[in-house]
Design a protein around this motif. Structure first.
Motif, PDB file in Angstrom:
ATOM      1  N   GLY A 257       0.820  -1.226  -0.115  1.00 30.52           N
ATOM      2  CA  GLY A 257       0.005   0.117  -0.116  1.00 30.52           C
ATOM      3  C   GLY A 257       0.619   1.289   0.054  1.00 30.52           C
ATOM      4  O   GLY A 257       0.392   2.444  -0.092  1.00 30.52           O
TER       5      GLY A 257
ATOM      6  N   LYS B  20      -2.465  -2.193  -2.785  1.00 31.42           N
ATOM      7  CA  LYS B  20      -3.687  -2.797  -1.899  1.00 31.42           C
ATOM      8  C   LYS B  20      -4.772  -3.390  -2.617  1.00 31.42           C
ATOM      9  O   LYS B  20      -5.945  -3.096  -2.376  1.00 31.42           O
ATOM     10  CB  LYS B  20      -3.761  -2.114  -0.627  1.00 31.42           C
ATOM     11  CG  LYS B  20      -2.841  -2.050   0.387  1.00 31.42           C
ATOM     12  CD  LYS B  20      -3.323  -1.614   1.595  1.00 31.42           C
ATOM     13  CE  LYS B  20      -3.848  -0.199   1.549  1.00 31.42           C
ATOM     14  NZ  LYS B  20      -3.793   0.559   2.847  1.00 31.42           N
TER      15      LYS B  20
ATOM     16  N   ARG C   9      -1.888  -7.438  -6.004  1.00 29.75           N
ATOM     17  CA  ARG C   9      -1.360  -6.275  -4.936  1.00 29.75           C
ATOM     18  C   ARG C   9      -1.488  -4.835  -5.590  1.00 29.75           C
ATOM     19  O   ARG C   9      -1.962  -3.812  -4.850  1.00 29.75           O
ATOM     20  CB  ARG C   9       0.044  -6.357  -4.471  1.00 29.75           C
ATOM     21  CG  ARG C   9       0.157  -7.944  -3.260  1.00 29.75           C
ATOM     22  CD  ARG C   9       1.525  -8.217  -3.314  1.00 29.75           C
ATOM     23  NE  ARG C   9       2.264  -9.276  -4.170  1.00 29.75           N
ATOM     24  CZ  ARG C   9       3.445  -9.618  -4.205  1.00 29.75           C
ATOM     25  NH1 ARG C   9       4.187  -8.910  -3.601  1.00 29.75           N
ATOM     26  NH2 ARG C   9       3.800 -10.744  -5.121  1.00 29.75           N
TER      27      ARG C   9
END
Length: 632
Positions: free
Chosen positions: A373, A538, A531
């Motif tokens: 993230g 995220k 991802r």
């Protein structure tokens, strides 16, 4: 949640003064205001301060096993203790309490050190086996709970949850490690492989130490690691369903408590996700706590309020002023070691607010590390793609020259801040990522260090252990290695240290459901496309939470706690900046160059450059060195 301390004589079996153990745990009183206990036997002493959370009246510590052969002091929570207790009872174990502490004792007697594999939780504990005459020190997988260890004169080892517990022992020497200053000025904290004091170490996350009387201590043993070497198969929807199941399990398991429980709520993706899943299983409104700032550009209370209204939480918020610099000395006492993450100030504030309403608070820590993230992870993935295409023989001269020529422009729009990117592309992936994560690059440290520190550090550079960690990571890609380093280096050294110390300073237990090890192991197997997609980190987690959270919560730009350091050092802390530049503690030792520090302060105050983060590092270091000086 608790504080632990103790002394173990490994060279010979000498008596341990219980009053000395008492002083060590008294220094940890904020970690455990609800009770205290000391136990000693020939060659060993254990101490405990208790914050009662589970089995409030029935689990005092130090605690003996049912057969009296082992005794433990324990800091943390074991979330699967009821299942584990049932398994142990099937094998004949007997229990006298309803808490999780006794479960660890029975697990040790059944499986020895392998009991750690059975424990799902956050913990640091010391267990003495009277039959085997062994002391077992262990720390949880991610390093949520701390454990400091020091060798004392006369063949003894002391340990404590915080450095202040060790400093209460009169035998502790307070010699500053100059390599820790190199580390601290690079990262803004002293990483887990070192301590600010030469004779002190931190037991690393996912490691244990087994000590015996009459034997020199062996090196710590790694009992858990995270691998990025495998890739999960399945559609995005299949993986999303698995992720949601794991997140629900992680959150619900951390809602077991015999005291009021709530959550931190910033209004970002991670804390909002935790609150959403808590609300799903809670029979009553979740207690949520947020702080905001009196500066509109950095205030997120409207987002937190929106989430609170969406889930009908019992919401509490407080607006604090940006002028929190009066808390500097308090922060120094809380952290002991120098710690320059300025978001510790607002984190302390939200912990104070939460403690007015609950004893346990769930946080959203860990998701950025687990699911990619951070912006720096996205940049690392893109830079690694460029490194794979362009040979190093081309990258080094071209990007190295551009990096040296490009001005350092912290004030400029993001696309214009290319200096770090150019310098990173000229090097290896691990060197580039170390540069992205560091506060001061090697050449910047060289400018301000004095001859004494340059001589004492020799060839060592703070980046070396970090780069080695990345090179040796069980990983397949540059993104894997970056996340591995974040989880192993940045997370325990900065994020978890900040949360543990600020929460424990106000006797609040913080739990991190998004750091459940099964959740992390799942995240480490995700294909990169699950991802990161485009510029969205995220991705799978955000996609999964679309059923709970609105788009403007999930996909707005990430914003953390902001502290206006630049304004402080041009205003109310300008005199502090100048004082630090002439501090005998920093310059009299030869660790820093007095003229270089003066230029740093003058240029910032005059507005010629933004040196706020470095000045904050120096201020916190100077105050910490004062704090660590022997009294008298």
């Amino acid at each position: 949640m608790c504080g632990i301390a103790g002394i173990f004589h490994y060279e010979s079996v000498k008596p341990v003064d219980p009053n000395r153990i008492g002083r060590m745990i008294d220094a940890l009183a904020s970690r455990g205001p609800d009770g205290a206990g000391v136990w000693t036997a020939p060659g060993v002493g254990l101490g405990h301060r208790r914050l009662s959370v589970i089995d409030l009246a029935g689990s005092p510590q130090p605690m003996h096993s049912a057969d009296g052969r082992a005794v433990i002091v324990f800091n943390g929570e074991i979330y699967n203790y009821r299942r584990l207790r049932h398994e142990l009872e099937q094998g004949g174990a007997q229990f006298r309490t309803d808490g999780d502490t006794e479960t660890i004792l029975a697990a040790w007697q059944r499986w020895g050190p392998r009991c750690l594999d059975k424990l799902d939780g956050m913990f640091a504990f010391a267990l003495y086996d009277l039959k085997k005459r062994q002391l077992f020190l262990a720390r949880d997988r991610l390093g949520v709970k701390p454990l400091y260890v020091a060798r004392l004169a006369g063949g003894a080892l002391a340990f404590a949850s915080e450095l202040k517990g060790l400093l209460a022992n009169p035998l502790m020497r307070r010699t500053i490690d100059p390599l820790a200053i190199e580390d601290y000025m690079t990262w803004g904290y002293v990483p887990d492989h070192r301590s600010i004091l030469k004779d002190v170490e931190k037991l690393a996350a996912g490691h244990y130490l087994l000590l015996e009387h009459g034997r020199e201590p062996s090196p710590p043993v790694k009992w858990w690691d995270l691998s990025f070497e495998q890739r999960a198969r399945g559609s995005a929807e299949d993986l999303s369903a698995q992720l949601l199941h794991l997140m629900r399990e992680a959150v619900s398991s951390r809602m077991v408590a015999d005291v009021p429980l709530g959550a931190f709520l910033s209004g970002g993706v991670d804390s909002s996700s935790v609150v959403a899943l808590m609300s799903e299983v809670s029979a009553k409104p979740v207690t949520s706590c947020s702080i905001g700032f009196d500066v509109a550009d950095v205030d997120e209370t409207s987002h937190a309020r929106k989430v609170a209204e969406l889930f009908g939480t019992d919401h509490h918020e407080r607006i604090v002023t940006a002028d929190q610099f009066g808390e500097i000395d308090r922060l120094v006492r809380i952290f002991d070691e120098p710690f320059a993450d300025a978001s510790a100030l607002p984190t302390l504030r939200v912990c104070e607010l939460a403690r007015e309403h609950v004893t346990v608070a769930l946080s959203g820590d860990g998701a950025d590390e687990a699911f990619a993230g951070y912006r720096r992870q996205l940049f690392q993935a893109r830079e690694e793609q460029a490194r794979a295409i362009l040979p190093r023989a081309l990258r080094e001269p071209v990007f190295g020259a551009l990096g040296k020529l490009w001005p350092k422009a912290d004030w400029a729009p993001r696309p214009m801040r290319a200096k770090t990117t150019f310098l990173a592309l000229a090097t290896s992936g691990e060197t580039g990522y170390a540069r992205a994560l560091s506060i001061l690059a090697p050449e910047q440290r060289q400018e301000i260090f004095g001859e004494g520190l340059l001589r004492e550090r020799g060839a060592y550079r703070a980046e070396h252990p970090f780069e080695k960690l990345m090179r040796e990571a069980p990983a397949r890609s540059g993104l894997d290695r970056a996340q591995y380093a974040d989880l192993k280096f940045w997370l325990p050294g900065d994020i978890l240290t900040k949360t543990d110390r600020t929460s424990m300073a106000v006797s609040l237990e913080a739990r991190e459901p998004l750091l459940d090890h099964r959740l992390l192991e799942f995240g480490a197997r995700l294909p990169e496309r699950q991802r990161i997609r485009g510029t969205t980190g995220k991705w799978l987690m955000k996609h999964t939470m679309e059923r709970y959270l609105p788009e403007d919560i999930l996909y707005r730009p990430k914003q953390g706690f902001v502290t206006p350091l630049a304004q402080w050092f041009r205003g109310p802390l300008a005199s502090e900046a100048r004082a630090v530049a002439s501090s005998e503690l920093l310059t009299g030792s030869g660790w820093f160059d007095r003229k270089a520090l003066s230029r740093l302060a003058d240029n910032h105050i005059a507005g010629r450059s933004d040196n706020a983060r470095t000045l904050w590092q120096l201020l916190m270091l100077e105050r910490s060195l004062r704090h660590l000086k022997p009294s008298g």
